[in-house]
Design a protein around this motif. Structure first.
Motif, PDB file in Angstrom:
ATOM      1  N   ASN A   2      40.798  48.796  39.424  1.00 53.60           N
ATOM      2  CA  ASN A   2      40.221  47.489  39.137  1.00 53.60           C
ATOM      3  C   ASN A   2      41.003  46.385  39.819  1.00 53.60           C
ATOM      4  O   ASN A   2      40.426  45.417  40.293  1.00 53.60           O
ATOM      5  CB  ASN A   2      40.233  47.240  37.624  1.00 53.60           C
ATOM      6  CG  ASN A   2      39.036  47.865  36.959  1.00 53.60           C
ATOM      7  OD1 ASN A   2      38.127  48.300  37.645  1.00 53.60           O
ATOM      8  ND2 ASN A   2      39.049  47.900  35.661  1.00 53.60           N
ATOM      9  N   GLU A   3      42.333  46.557  39.866  1.00 54.01           N
ATOM     10  CA  GLU A   3      43.143  45.492  40.457  1.00 54.01           C
ATOM     11  C   GLU A   3      42.844  45.354  41.942  1.00 54.01           C
ATOM     12  O   GLU A   3      42.781  44.243  42.472  1.00 54.01           O
ATOM     13  CB  GLU A   3      44.619  45.794  40.232  1.00 54.01           C
ATOM     14  CG  GLU A   3      44.971  45.780  38.754  1.00 54.01           C
ATOM     15  CD  GLU A   3      46.455  45.835  38.549  1.00 54.01           C
ATOM     16  OE1 GLU A   3      47.176  45.998  39.539  1.00 54.01           O
ATOM     17  OE2 GLU A   3      46.869  45.715  37.386  1.00 54.01           O
ATOM     18  N   ILE A   5      39.932  46.079  43.513  1.00 51.25           N
ATOM     19  CA  ILE A   5      38.624  45.428  43.706  1.00 51.25           C
ATOM     20  C   ILE A   5      38.734  43.937  43.408  1.00 51.25           C
ATOM     21  O   ILE A   5      38.224  43.090  44.156  1.00 51.25           O
ATOM     22  CB  ILE A   5      37.570  46.097  42.805  1.00 51.25           C
ATOM     23  CG1 ILE A   5      37.407  47.564  43.200  1.00 51.25           C
ATOM     24  CG2 ILE A   5      36.237  45.404  42.934  1.00 51.25           C
ATOM     25  CD1 ILE A   5      36.528  48.330  42.261  1.00 51.25           C
ATOM     26  N   GLY A   6      39.427  43.613  42.304  1.00 47.25           N
ATOM     27  CA  GLY A   6      39.592  42.201  41.943  1.00 47.25           C
ATOM     28  C   GLY A   6      40.291  41.429  43.036  1.00 47.25           C
ATOM     29  O   GLY A   6      39.877  40.318  43.388  1.00 47.25           O
ATOM     30  N   ILE A  54      37.429  40.815  36.968  1.00 44.29           N
ATOM     31  CA  ILE A  54      37.529  42.236  37.298  1.00 44.29           C
ATOM     32  C   ILE A  54      38.978  42.701  37.174  1.00 44.29           C
ATOM     33  O   ILE A  54      39.270  43.786  36.684  1.00 44.29           O
ATOM     34  CB  ILE A  54      37.034  42.483  38.735  1.00 44.29           C
ATOM     35  CG1 ILE A  54      35.599  42.042  38.900  1.00 44.29           C
ATOM     36  CG2 ILE A  54      37.164  43.944  39.113  1.00 44.29           C
ATOM     37  CD1 ILE A  54      34.583  42.991  38.441  1.00 44.29           C
ATOM     38  N   TYR A  55      39.904  41.845  37.598  1.00 41.80           N
ATOM     39  CA  TYR A  55      41.323  42.186  37.633  1.00 41.80           C
ATOM     40  C   TYR A  55      41.863  42.441  36.240  1.00 41.80           C
ATOM     41  O   TYR A  55      42.571  43.413  36.009  1.00 41.80           O
ATOM     42  CB  TYR A  55      42.066  41.019  38.283  1.00 41.80           C
ATOM     43  CG  TYR A  55      43.504  41.251  38.625  1.00 41.80           C
ATOM     44  CD1 TYR A  55      43.857  41.699  39.888  1.00 41.80           C
ATOM     45  CD2 TYR A  55      44.510  40.974  37.714  1.00 41.80           C
ATOM     46  CE1 TYR A  55      45.165  41.891  40.224  1.00 41.80           C
ATOM     47  CE2 TYR A  55      45.827  41.165  38.048  1.00 41.80           C
ATOM     48  CZ  TYR A  55      46.147  41.633  39.295  1.00 41.80           C
ATOM     49  OH  TYR A  55      47.441  41.825  39.622  1.00 41.80           O
ATOM     50  N   SER A  56      41.497  41.566  35.277  1.00 42.02           N
ATOM     51  CA  SER A  56      42.137  41.689  33.967  1.00 42.02           C
ATOM     52  C   SER A  56      41.224  42.293  32.912  1.00 42.02           C
ATOM     53  O   SER A  56      41.656  42.474  31.786  1.00 42.02           O
ATOM     54  CB  SER A  56      42.644  40.328  33.503  1.00 42.02           C
ATOM     55  OG  SER A  56      41.610  39.411  33.499  1.00 42.02           O
ATOM     56  N   GLY A  57      39.951  42.595  33.244  1.00 43.68           N
ATOM     57  CA  GLY A  57      39.087  43.266  32.282  1.00 43.68           C
ATOM     58  C   GLY A  57      38.717  42.403  31.095  1.00 43.68           C
ATOM     59  O   GLY A  57      38.771  41.178  31.159  1.00 43.68           O
TER      60      GLY A  57
END
Lengths: 113, 161, 84
Positions: A2-3, A5-6, A54-57
């Protein structure tokens, strides 16, 4: 994952911001500058916010970034109309190679009536 | 009626911003939302019963991807015009006509026009919108309306009118 | 992430250049409006770089402050009263 993509989305957002600011410096008159700057900087900042989501959900930080996206999309074009209308009423002329100005024609015909 | 809708919106916004279900946060949220609803209820939208028609939310979901796609196209268009060494611009202000009735729909139409390729709405006067176009392709009212407004108008009429 | 923040700060200097050189008053206002939105982005990036959540609250508040300030300046430009 996720990190990564973010971070990619955030980089794309910063690139759009950069194009908007280059347009702000390079284009010839107020209305053209306002167009380039408003479109690119709005979408760029929304891209940064979405990248942060996206990075931190689904944490407090991510949800606040998600809430910020519609706020930016509502406020930024409204500020742009207000500035464009204010600039026209203030008397800023269009660029000298402009083709047509219906707004000034209509205002002048209203004054003559 | 308006106050109830405004209360629900304010409370949902509070829940999203705090993102917790602690009862103390909920209590403060209810108090603040009631306060906001009492103060600003009479300035809110004209017909609040539109909020309860499920069909409108469906069309809103259809509208979002179209809007985002136009927005991306607009950004690449601006990037092309800014980074091209000769700057292919031919600006001008044209006049277009819209058939939307309610004020919210017109506001959203103006916002959508601002985010689509090469256009920026300057002023609104009854049924007519004045639009600054970075590369003018049509100067007459009907043709410009067809090229700018017709993409969004049917969807926005289904959502907000 | 630090590089991105530095790029955004350089972009802020581009806006300030336009606010300094701008031939008319509306040019300067456009530059200040765009500067406001850029600062929102910087605050949000600082929030995930330093891990402090309150910075994104500042970003949310800054959106509204920038919007209201721009509206007030635009009203001043068009020569109307503030409650029209």
């Amino acid at each position: 994952m996720n990190e990564t993509i973010g971070t990619i989305i955030i980089i794309i957002g910063v690139l759009f911001d950069a194009i908007g600011c280059i347009g702000l410096v390079k284009l010839p008159d107020v209305y053209n500058r306002l167009q380039a700057a408003t479109k690119c900087v709005t979408l760029g900042t929304c891209g940064i916010m979405f990248g942060i989501f996206i990075y931190s959900g689904f944490t407090s930080l991510g949800i606040k970034a998600l809430v910020a996206i519609p706020l930016i999309f509502l406020t930024s074009p409204t500020a742009a109309h207000a500035l464009a209308r204010g600039a026209h009423l203030f008397g800023v002329k269009l660029w000298k190679k402009s083709v047509v100005d219906r707004y000034r024609e209509d205002k002048e015909s209203n004054q003559n009536d | 009626m308006r106050r109830i809708v405004l209360f629900i919106i304010a409370f949902i916004l509070w829940l999203l911003l705090t993102w917790t279900l602690n009862w103390q946060h909920l209590l403060v949220g209810v108090i603040v939302a009631i306060f906001v609803a009492l103060l600003f209820g009479n300035m809110f939208v004209e017909e609040p019963r539109k909020f309860f028609q499920i069909k409108r939310y469906f069309w809103f979901l259809v509208y979002i991807p179209l809007f985002l796609w136009e927005c991306l196209k607009a950004n690449f268009d601006v990037a092309y015009r800014v980074l091209h060494p000769k700057m292919p611009i031919k600006p001008g202000i044209v006049k277009v006509k819209t058939g939307l009735k309610s004020e919210v729909a017109r506001t959203m139409l103006a916002n959508s026009i601002t985010m689509t390729p090469g256009t920026l709405s300057v002023d609104i006067d009854g049924q007519y919108l004045y639009i600054h176009w970075i590369y003018v392709r049509a100067t007459e009212v009907e043709e410009a309306s067809r090229m700018i407004v017709s993409k969004f108008e049917p969807l926005l009429a289904r959502i907000f009118d | 992430m630090n590089t991105l923040i530095i790029i955004l700060i350089i972009l802020c200097y581009l806006c300030l250049y336009r606010a300094w050189r701008g031939p008319t008053i509306p040019d300067r206002m456009v530059a200040i409006d765009i500067l406001g939105i850029l600062v929102v982005g910087i605050c949000a990036l600082l929030a995930i770089t330093t891990g402090r959540d309150f910075l994104i609250d500042i970003a949310l508040a800054w959106i509204f402050l920038s919007f209201i300030g721009t509206l007030a300046l635009a009203k001043y430009l068009s020569g109307r009263k503030f409650d029209e």
